[in-house]
Structures are given as C-alpha cells and as structure tokens.
Write a protein that holds these residues in place. Sequence first.
Motif, mmCIF file in Angstrom:
data_model
loop_
_atom_site.group_PDB
_atom_site.id
_atom_site.type_symbol
_atom_site.label_atom_id
_atom_site.label_comp_id
_atom_site.label_asym_id
_atom_site.label_seq_id
_atom_site.Cartn_x
_atom_site.Cartn_y
_atom_site.Cartn_z
ATOM 1 N N UNK A 107 0.901 -1.065 -0.250
ATOM 2 C CA UNK A 107 -0.694 -0.214 -0.251
ATOM 3 C C UNK A 107 0.848 1.271 -0.343
ATOM 4 N N UNK A 108 2.009 1.258 0.911
ATOM 5 C CA UNK A 108 3.235 1.984 1.128
ATOM 6 C C UNK A 108 3.183 2.574 -0.306
ATOM 7 N N UNK A 109 3.988 1.304 -1.348
ATOM 8 C CA UNK A 109 4.097 1.173 -2.331
ATOM 9 C C UNK A 109 3.139 2.261 -3.688
ATOM 10 N N UNK A 110 2.578 2.157 -3.208
ATOM 11 C CA UNK A 110 0.617 2.755 -4.011
ATOM 12 C C UNK A 110 0.389 1.882 -4.829
ATOM 13 N N UNK A 111 0.314 0.310 -4.268
ATOM 14 C CA UNK A 111 -0.797 -0.269 -4.700
ATOM 15 C C UNK A 111 -1.890 0.074 -4.286
ATOM 16 N N UNK A 112 -3.026 0.145 -5.116
ATOM 17 C CA UNK A 112 -4.192 0.654 -5.175
ATOM 18 C C UNK A 112 -5.013 -0.640 -3.983
ATOM 19 N N UNK A 113 -5.661 -0.078 -3.076
ATOM 20 C CA UNK A 113 -6.889 -0.870 -2.322
ATOM 21 C C UNK A 113 -6.970 -1.708 -2.802
ATOM 22 N N UNK A 114 -7.861 -1.847 -3.572
ATOM 23 C CA UNK A 114 -8.544 -2.996 -4.446
ATOM 24 C C UNK A 114 -8.023 -3.724 -5.708
ATOM 25 N N UNK A 115 -6.541 -3.839 -5.026
ATOM 26 C CA UNK A 115 -5.756 -4.266 -5.700
ATOM 27 C C UNK A 115 -5.200 -5.448 -4.370
ATOM 28 N N UNK A 116 -4.988 -4.561 -3.506
ATOM 29 C CA UNK A 116 -3.950 -5.144 -2.479
ATOM 30 C C UNK A 116 -4.003 -6.755 -2.088
ATOM 31 N N UNK A 117 -5.167 -7.142 -2.489
ATOM 32 C CA UNK A 117 -5.023 -8.792 -1.376
ATOM 33 C C UNK A 117 -5.046 -9.687 -2.045
ATOM 34 N N UNK A 118 -5.311 -9.412 -3.550
ATOM 35 C CA UNK A 118 -4.563 -10.708 -4.368
ATOM 36 C C UNK A 118 -2.671 -10.051 -5.437
ATOM 37 N N UNK B 83 -7.085 -17.921 -10.293
ATOM 38 C CA UNK B 83 -7.133 -16.849 -11.050
ATOM 39 C C UNK B 83 -6.329 -15.769 -10.472
ATOM 40 N N UNK B 84 -6.152 -15.603 -8.908
ATOM 41 C CA UNK B 84 -4.731 -14.824 -9.033
ATOM 42 C C UNK B 84 -3.530 -15.500 -9.503
ATOM 43 N N UNK B 85 -3.576 -16.608 -9.395
ATOM 44 C CA UNK B 85 -2.413 -17.329 -10.969
ATOM 45 C C UNK B 85 -2.297 -16.961 -12.384
ATOM 46 N N UNK B 86 -3.209 -17.294 -12.652
ATOM 47 C CA UNK B 86 -3.366 -16.283 -13.775
ATOM 48 C C UNK B 86 -3.153 -15.381 -13.857
ATOM 49 N N UNK B 87 -3.262 -13.926 -13.214
ATOM 50 C CA UNK B 87 -3.323 -12.671 -13.570
ATOM 51 C C UNK B 87 -1.788 -12.543 -13.085
ATOM 52 N N UNK B 88 -1.115 -13.430 -12.322
ATOM 53 C CA UNK B 88 0.743 -13.074 -11.949
ATOM 54 C C UNK B 88 1.358 -13.945 -13.102
ATOM 55 N N UNK B 89 0.715 -14.971 -14.230
ATOM 56 C CA UNK B 89 1.785 -15.023 -14.617
ATOM 57 C C UNK B 89 1.670 -14.595 -16.197
ATOM 58 N N UNK B 90 0.273 -13.884 -16.481
ATOM 59 C CA UNK B 90 0.137 -12.734 -17.380
ATOM 60 C C UNK B 90 1.226 -11.363 -16.700
#
Lengths: 201, 201
Positions: free
Chosen positions: A146-157, B187-194
Amino acid sequence: MTSQPAFRRAEPDERRASLIEACARVLAREGAAGASVRAIAVEAGVSPGLIGHYFGGVDALIAATYAHVEARVADALDQAVSAAGDDPRARLDAYVSASLLPPIADSELLSTWIAFWSLVRARPEIAGLHDEQYGRFRAGLEALLSASGVPAENLRRIAIAVTALVDGLWLELCLSPRTFAEGEAAAIARSGLAALISTVR
Amino acid sequence: MTSQPAFRRAEPDERRASLIEACARVLAREGAAGASVRAIAVEAGVSPGLIGHYFGGVDALIAATYAHVEARVADALDQAVSAAGDDPRARLDAYVSASLLPPIADSELLSTWIAFWSLVRARPEIAGLHDEQYGRFRAGLEALLSASGVPAENLRRIAIAVTALVDGLWLELCLSPRTFAEGEAAAIARSGLAALISTVR
DNA sequence: CGAATTGTTGAACGATCGTATAACAAGCGC
DNA sequence: GCGCTTGTTATACGATCGTTCAACAATTCG
C-alpha cells in the motif's frame, strides 16, 4: 571436595525457552521424524519428563517452537525492512530479498516448517494457528504494498501473489539449494515483484 | 462347503501397485506420522511382511508412492494442457489453472508431499529424486513459455518464478482452503502469470 | 494328480515411542 | 540451619515402531 549441584532449578519461562530452542535444534538436525521427547530432552540437557511437565506433550512443544521460530523470522524481516530506509519501494525489495537470503533461506529452517505442516493436517486446532500466522504475514506485506502505491482494491490479490512467489522460491531454495546460483532466488523474486506491481501502477 | 482361498497370489507389479495406492491413501488420511508398515498393510489388505518383501523398507515405499502420485499429477496437467487446444497462451493458462483446481489442489495430496519432503531432508539419495522431478516440471513449463514467445534468455528466470508462484499458491491453498474463495487462487495465478510474462514480450 | 515354486502369512524380536508418577533435591523463607 | 515448596530426575509402563524369518498355502508345471 564439595559436591556440586546435580541440576539447576530454572525459572519456568527460562526453562520453557531452553526447551523450545533445543526442539528447534533437533528439528533442524534430524527432521520431524527425529524430534522425539528423549532426543529433545538430551539436547536440552534435561530429563524427558520435563517436556510433559511444561508442555503437556510433544505436539504442543513443536507448536510452540514453530511460533517461536516464526517470530524470529518476522523480526529478521522487520529489521531488513527498517534498514532499507524510508523509500517504500526499497523497503518492499528489502522484505522480499531478506526472505530469500540467509539466515531466513536456511534449509534447516524448512525442517521446522515441515514438522509444523504435518501437525496442521493432523490437528484442527493447529490449523487455526497457521491461518493466524499466514494472515499476519500477509497483512504486513499489504502495508508495504500500500505504501508503494498499490491501490486498495488490488491489495489482497497482489499480496497473495507476492507471498506465494516468495514462499515457493523459499521452499525450493531450501529443498535443493544447489539448483540456484548465489542470490539468484532473491533476484528472481525482486524482478517478479516488480512485474506483479507494474500491472496496477 | 468348499473352503475359499485365504489370500490371492498377485503378479509382482500388480501387488506393488496396490501397495503404493494403499500407501497414498494412508498418507492422505493420516499424514506422514501415520504411515506405518502396519497401517499401510491393513489398508492394502495384506500382511505387514509384504512391504519389506517388495520394497525393502517403508522409506522406499514412500518414495515410490511419491513418484507415482507425481506422475499422476503430471498426467493431469498434460491432459489439461492438451484440452486447451493449440493456442500457446491458452495452454499456459490451462497449465497454471489446473495446478490450482481439483483434483491437483487437494489438501490430501499435500500429505504425500510433506512426507516426501521430510525424507528429502533426511536422506541424500532422495534429495536427488526431488531435484530430478523439479527439473522435469520446470522443463515442461519452459517449453510452454517458449511457445508463448518468452525469449530464451529469460526462460529460466520466468519458469522459476511461475513455478514458485504456482507452488506457493498450491501450498497455501492446501494448508488452509478456507482462506480462498472458489477459484480465487487459480485466478490470482493467471493474472500473476500474465504480469510475469508481460515484462519480456 | 503330485511335486516344485514362490507369493504370502503371522508371530516374534529389539528398539523406541509418549506419558505418568514416585522419589529426590535445589533453593527459599523463617 | 531447617523445613517447605516445587522444579527435576529416573524409572516403569503399555503401545507401536520397522524388520526378520520360518512355516504355510496358492499356483504352476511336469
């Protein structure tokens, strides 16, 4: 000739700590199969009965040992992050790199984890312990991201992906260190981290 | 009243296979600690002595079981890749997704792996087995990546990263399935792969 | 159908496992 | 210095471990 004491009475906490450290050494040296009550007692220089006295059973001692080792790892990571200064991106790199360099990337540490994973599958109450610790690790990583600028909606992923990348590299590095050149795993992790982050910035 | 045979004589290969499958079931049900000679023999419906007769010892049976299970996993992945058609990128996605969906993402499979990892640390000759199998997996992935346009000079690095990502997700998914929503890990793996691929294309 | 073959059994072995517990002794307060 | 508290030891127990091996019986072959 004065007879010296046959043993020393210790503070409960001190004795507990020494048993945990002995257990960690036995796990590292002989693996999960060798971590018997007797082997641990010999390593700690005490009688086998003490383990039952303080922990009630071997499983509880192994669980406590895992918690202790895990705390040491978390400390080492915190220290690496702090030493990296204030730049969020540098702190993130430090976190990832430290995970894949000594003393954390240590094939003996893997033995402790394997022993614990065995317990996770066999005992439900220990599975809860694992979930807690995994969640704690991921929360720390989410803060860095988060501190590095990753938006909240992508944080978990992203946090899950980075954790998996680091864990997978760590596992393989511990299982067969000869597969990787010095520092190669850490370098791969850093470039992988950059790739994973770049998609959302 | 005709007395029926007390036991059936089997072809060596057939008997070996049935012991391996029994071992896999015991590992899945009771974990590494429960995979004793007697438990496996009961599961296979034979006498304990047969295990020594065919495999020489329990460790060898566990190693053979790992090889067998690993081959089944490799088959399942091959099948998923084939079913994905001819598009290289789709094949890659299929490979990654299949690794993180049933029947490969199976918390009972993890028990077999944990038992084997314990042996890797304890017995050097088994560590070699692991290196071989890891290398085989990575070679397959490198072929898929190469077909998807990843240049040769990045092949090793990307393959290691993708393998680590998938393995790390697989491990966590097996250890605590409740952490992830249905299909989330894949799904996380696929987007990570991309993301990992996009840096070199 | 009888004998040779050999896959299989089941008991026995010694070692080691985890746990419980009675006896002991170290250290503290009086 | 003495007694009390309690940390510690050492042993014993039953269960289970991996392995071995002589006896047995299912099957094959002559």
